[in-house]
Design a protein around this motif. Structure first.
Motif, PDB file in Angstrom:
ATOM      1  N   ALA A  13      -7.744 -17.798  -2.973  1.00  0.00           N
ATOM      2  CA  ALA A  13      -8.803 -16.997  -2.365  1.00  0.00           C
ATOM      3  C   ALA A  13      -9.166 -17.572  -0.996  1.00  0.00           C
ATOM      4  CB  ALA A  13     -10.028 -16.996  -3.272  1.00  0.00           C
ATOM      5  N   ILE A  18      -5.332 -19.461   4.918  1.00  0.00           N
ATOM      6  CA  ILE A  18      -5.180 -19.922   6.305  1.00  0.00           C
ATOM      7  C   ILE A  18      -5.286 -21.446   6.413  1.00  0.00           C
ATOM      8  CG2 ILE A  18      -5.829 -17.775   7.499  1.00  0.00           C
ATOM      9  CD1 ILE A  18      -8.500 -19.194   8.169  1.00  0.00           C
ATOM     10  N   LYS A  22      -2.347 -23.472   8.112  1.00  0.00           N
ATOM     11  CA  LYS A  22      -2.603 -24.396   9.229  1.00  0.00           C
ATOM     12  C   LYS A  22      -2.001 -25.773   8.946  1.00  0.00           C
ATOM     13  CE  LYS A  22      -5.826 -27.285  11.530  1.00  0.00           C
ATOM     14  NZ  LYS A  22      -5.009 -28.257  12.090  1.00  0.00           N
ATOM     15  N   TRP A  50      -5.340 -15.228  12.799  1.00  0.00           N
ATOM     16  CA  TRP A  50      -5.097 -16.670  12.922  1.00  0.00           C
ATOM     17  C   TRP A  50      -3.972 -16.947  13.927  1.00  0.00           C
ATOM     18  CZ3 TRP A  50      -0.891 -19.873  11.868  1.00  0.00           C
ATOM     19  CH2 TRP A  50      -1.160 -21.250  11.904  1.00  0.00           C
ATOM     20  N   THR A  54      -4.534 -18.964  17.436  1.00  0.00           N
ATOM     21  CA  THR A  54      -3.948 -20.296  17.588  1.00  0.00           C
ATOM     22  C   THR A  54      -2.741 -20.279  18.526  1.00  0.00           C
ATOM     23  OG1 THR A  54      -2.747 -19.875  15.539  1.00  0.00           O
ATOM     24  CG2 THR A  54      -4.717 -21.244  15.376  1.00  0.00           C
TER      25      THR A  54
ATOM     26  N   ILE B  25     -17.256 -21.799   3.896  1.00  0.00           N
ATOM     27  CA  ILE B  25     -16.023 -21.017   4.031  1.00  0.00           C
ATOM     28  C   ILE B  25     -15.762 -20.738   5.507  1.00  0.00           C
ATOM     29  CG2 ILE B  25     -14.988 -18.743   3.633  1.00  0.00           C
ATOM     30  CD1 ILE B  25     -16.036 -18.863   0.800  1.00  0.00           C
ATOM     31  N   ASN B  28     -14.627 -24.029   7.161  1.00  0.00           N
ATOM     32  CA  ASN B  28     -13.236 -24.356   6.839  1.00  0.00           C
ATOM     33  C   ASN B  28     -12.267 -23.413   7.530  1.00  0.00           C
ATOM     34  OD1 ASN B  28     -12.905 -26.692   5.056  1.00  0.00           O
ATOM     35  ND2 ASN B  28     -14.318 -25.580   3.729  1.00  0.00           N
ATOM     36  N   GLY B  29     -12.644 -22.141   7.616  1.00  0.00           N
ATOM     37  CA  GLY B  29     -11.797 -21.178   8.320  1.00  0.00           C
ATOM     38  C   GLY B  29     -11.672 -21.552   9.786  1.00  0.00           C
ATOM     39  N   ALA B  31     -12.043 -24.438  11.155  1.00  0.00           N
ATOM     40  CA  ALA B  31     -11.247 -25.661  11.296  1.00  0.00           C
ATOM     41  C   ALA B  31      -9.753 -25.332  11.218  1.00  0.00           C
ATOM     42  CB  ALA B  31     -11.626 -26.671  10.220  1.00  0.00           C
ATOM     43  N   ALA B  32      -9.401 -24.354  10.381  1.00  0.00           N
ATOM     44  CA  ALA B  32      -8.001 -23.935  10.277  1.00  0.00           C
ATOM     45  C   ALA B  32      -7.544 -23.198  11.535  1.00  0.00           C
ATOM     46  CB  ALA B  32      -7.802 -23.053   9.047  1.00  0.00           C
ATOM     47  N   PHE B  33      -8.503 -22.747  12.328  1.00  0.00           N
ATOM     48  CA  PHE B  33      -8.190 -22.120  13.618  1.00  0.00           C
ATOM     49  C   PHE B  33      -8.097 -23.184  14.710  1.00  0.00           C
ATOM     50  CE2 PHE B  33      -8.699 -17.367  13.998  1.00  0.00           C
ATOM     51  CZ  PHE B  33      -8.598 -17.094  12.649  1.00  0.00           C
ATOM     52  N   ASP B  34      -7.953 -24.451  14.299  1.00  0.00           N
ATOM     53  CA  ASP B  34      -7.865 -25.568  15.252  1.00  0.00           C
ATOM     54  C   ASP B  34      -9.131 -25.718  16.084  1.00  0.00           C
ATOM     55  OD1 ASP B  34      -5.388 -26.618  14.640  1.00  0.00           O
ATOM     56  OD2 ASP B  34      -4.362 -25.086  15.824  1.00  0.00           O
ATOM     57  N   GLN B  35     -10.256 -25.304  15.548  1.00  0.00           N
ATOM     58  CA  GLN B  35     -11.491 -25.435  16.310  1.00  0.00           C
ATOM     59  C   GLN B  35     -12.225 -26.714  15.927  1.00  0.00           C
ATOM     60  OE1 GLN B  35     -13.938 -21.954  15.966  1.00  0.00           O
ATOM     61  NE2 GLN B  35     -12.318 -20.578  16.597  1.00  0.00           N
ATOM     62  N   HIS B 100     -10.018 -17.986  -8.511  1.00  0.00           N
ATOM     63  CA  HIS B 100      -9.410 -19.135  -7.824  1.00  0.00           C
ATOM     64  C   HIS B 100     -10.094 -19.453  -6.502  1.00  0.00           C
ATOM     65  CE1 HIS B 100      -6.275 -18.772 -10.794  1.00  0.00           C
ATOM     66  NE2 HIS B 100      -6.124 -17.496 -10.452  1.00  0.00           N
ATOM     67  N   ALA B 101     -11.395 -19.191  -6.429  1.00  0.00           N
ATOM     68  CA  ALA B 101     -12.137 -19.561  -5.210  1.00  0.00           C
ATOM     69  C   ALA B 101     -12.582 -21.013  -5.373  1.00  0.00           C
ATOM     70  CB  ALA B 101     -13.342 -18.650  -5.036  1.00  0.00           C
ATOM     71  N   LEU B 102     -12.621 -21.737  -4.272  1.00  0.00           N
ATOM     72  CA  LEU B 102     -13.024 -23.137  -4.341  1.00  0.00           C
ATOM     73  C   LEU B 102     -14.520 -23.244  -4.625  1.00  0.00           C
ATOM     74  CD1 LEU B 102     -11.158 -24.861  -1.361  1.00  0.00           C
ATOM     75  CD2 LEU B 102     -10.448 -24.614  -3.726  1.00  0.00           C
ATOM     76  N   LEU B 107     -15.235 -27.218  -1.441  1.00  0.00           N
ATOM     77  CA  LEU B 107     -15.300 -26.748  -0.050  1.00  0.00           C
ATOM     78  C   LEU B 107     -15.823 -27.849   0.874  1.00  0.00           C
ATOM     79  CD1 LEU B 107     -16.702 -23.142  -0.598  1.00  0.00           C
ATOM     80  CD2 LEU B 107     -14.548 -23.674   0.536  1.00  0.00           C
ATOM     81  N   LEU B 110     -13.001 -30.326   1.354  1.00  0.00           N
ATOM     82  CA  LEU B 110     -11.999 -29.739   2.250  1.00  0.00           C
ATOM     83  C   LEU B 110     -12.481 -29.789   3.693  1.00  0.00           C
ATOM     84  CD1 LEU B 110      -9.275 -28.181   2.402  1.00  0.00           C
ATOM     85  CD2 LEU B 110     -10.591 -26.071   2.211  1.00  0.00           C
ATOM     86  N   GLU B 113     -12.064 -33.233   4.975  1.00  0.00           N
ATOM     87  CA  GLU B 113     -10.636 -33.493   5.172  1.00  0.00           C
ATOM     88  C   GLU B 113     -10.141 -32.826   6.457  1.00  0.00           C
ATOM     89  OE1 GLU B 113      -8.423 -32.314   1.634  1.00  0.00           O
ATOM     90  OE2 GLU B 113      -6.746 -31.903   2.987  1.00  0.00           O
ATOM     91  N   GLN B 114     -10.700 -31.654   6.778  1.00  0.00           N
ATOM     92  CA  GLN B 114     -10.261 -30.940   7.976  1.00  0.00           C
ATOM     93  C   GLN B 114     -10.996 -31.406   9.234  1.00  0.00           C
ATOM     94  OE1 GLN B 114      -8.484 -26.933   7.820  1.00  0.00           O
ATOM     95  NE2 GLN B 114     -10.311 -26.459   6.647  1.00  0.00           N
TER      96      GLN B 114
END
Lengths: 75, 160
Positions: A13, A18, A22, A50, A54, B25, B28-29, B31-35, B100-102, B107, B110, B113-114
């Motif tokens: 989920a 993403i 990443k 994404w 990026t 959320i 974390n999103g 951070a996954a965008f390299d921000q 299956h949501a964290l 979170l 995570l 970690e990010q």
């Protein structure tokens, strides 16, 4: 399509697809292709956004039996 | 890869589970965008950073009352809607597992970690009588100026 690495994000989920994408992308070199499999209904919009943000190139997408597949080339 | 790093800052003011999950959320999103992401915790939001166990620290009467009445840690937060005296959070946690949501503690891990910067507002810590020893490890302590320093050049600024 050939890929250098596959991310299996099926059943995960938001925001895990993403986040996993990443992390895997960080392990690739420029020009290599990452293949992502996801079942989250938002995955198509999420991964498109994404890649755009990026700077990676979304080469192709496909959908088979509810599994969305993406091929993204590392910038 | 882009040279200029984008920034996102989020203020978590609320102390409810659903709002904290939303904040983490997005963090974390981003951070996954390299921000570069800063999550600033103030007022009731600080409760998400509390350790679950009781920490023996010296406090005044009012601070002790606050400490007893506020939820101790991410696992104890209630819902902003349909809390039903604590049944609501149990139901939502069950549903989240099914999808299956964290969970919120996952979170938070995570986010750390990010490299998401978790910042506790020291002024409201004083107001609520929360001390550093009662909050989780790996966080920073700052005030409004540090937050604004990050927020000024962030394109996404949220107050939750």
């Amino acid at each position: 399509m050939n890929s250098d690495k596959i991310v299996d994000a099926k059943g995960m989920a938001c925001p895990m697809p993403i986040v996993k994408t990443k992390k895997s992308m960080d392990e690739l070199r420029s020009g290599q292709v990452l293949e992502v499999h996801a079942t989250d209904k938002g995955a198509k919009n999420d991964l498109t956004a994404w890649a755009k943000s990026t700077g990676h190139e979304l080469l192709s997408t496909a959908e088979e039996n509810g599994v969305y597949k993406f091929w993204i080339k590392k910038a | 890869m882009k040279d200029n790093i984008e920034k996102t800052t989020i203020v978590l003011f609320s102390g409810e589970l659903d709002k904290a999950i939303a904040a983490f959320i997005i963090a974390n999103g981003a951070a996954a965008f390299d921000q570069e992401v800063t999550l600033f915790f103030t007022f009731w939001g600080l409760n998400a950073l509390r350790k679950d166990e009781h920490v023996a620290v010296k406090k005044g009467f009012l601070e002790n009352m606050f400490a007893k009445m506020m939820p101790r840690g991410a696992n104890k937060l209630g819902l902003s809607k349909m809390n039903f005296g604590g049944m609501g959070p149990k139901m939502i946690k069950h549903v989240m597992k099914k999808h299956h949501a964290l969970s919120l503690p996952e979170l938070i891990e995570l986010a750390k970690e990010q490299g998401v910067k978790l910042v506790a507002c020291t002024m409201t810590m004083d107001l609520l009588g929360l001390q550093k020893e009662e909050l989780m490890e790996g966080i920073e302590y700052a005030g409004v100026a540090a937050y604004l320093g990050d927020a000024t050049d962030a394109k996404v600024n949220l107050f939750i």
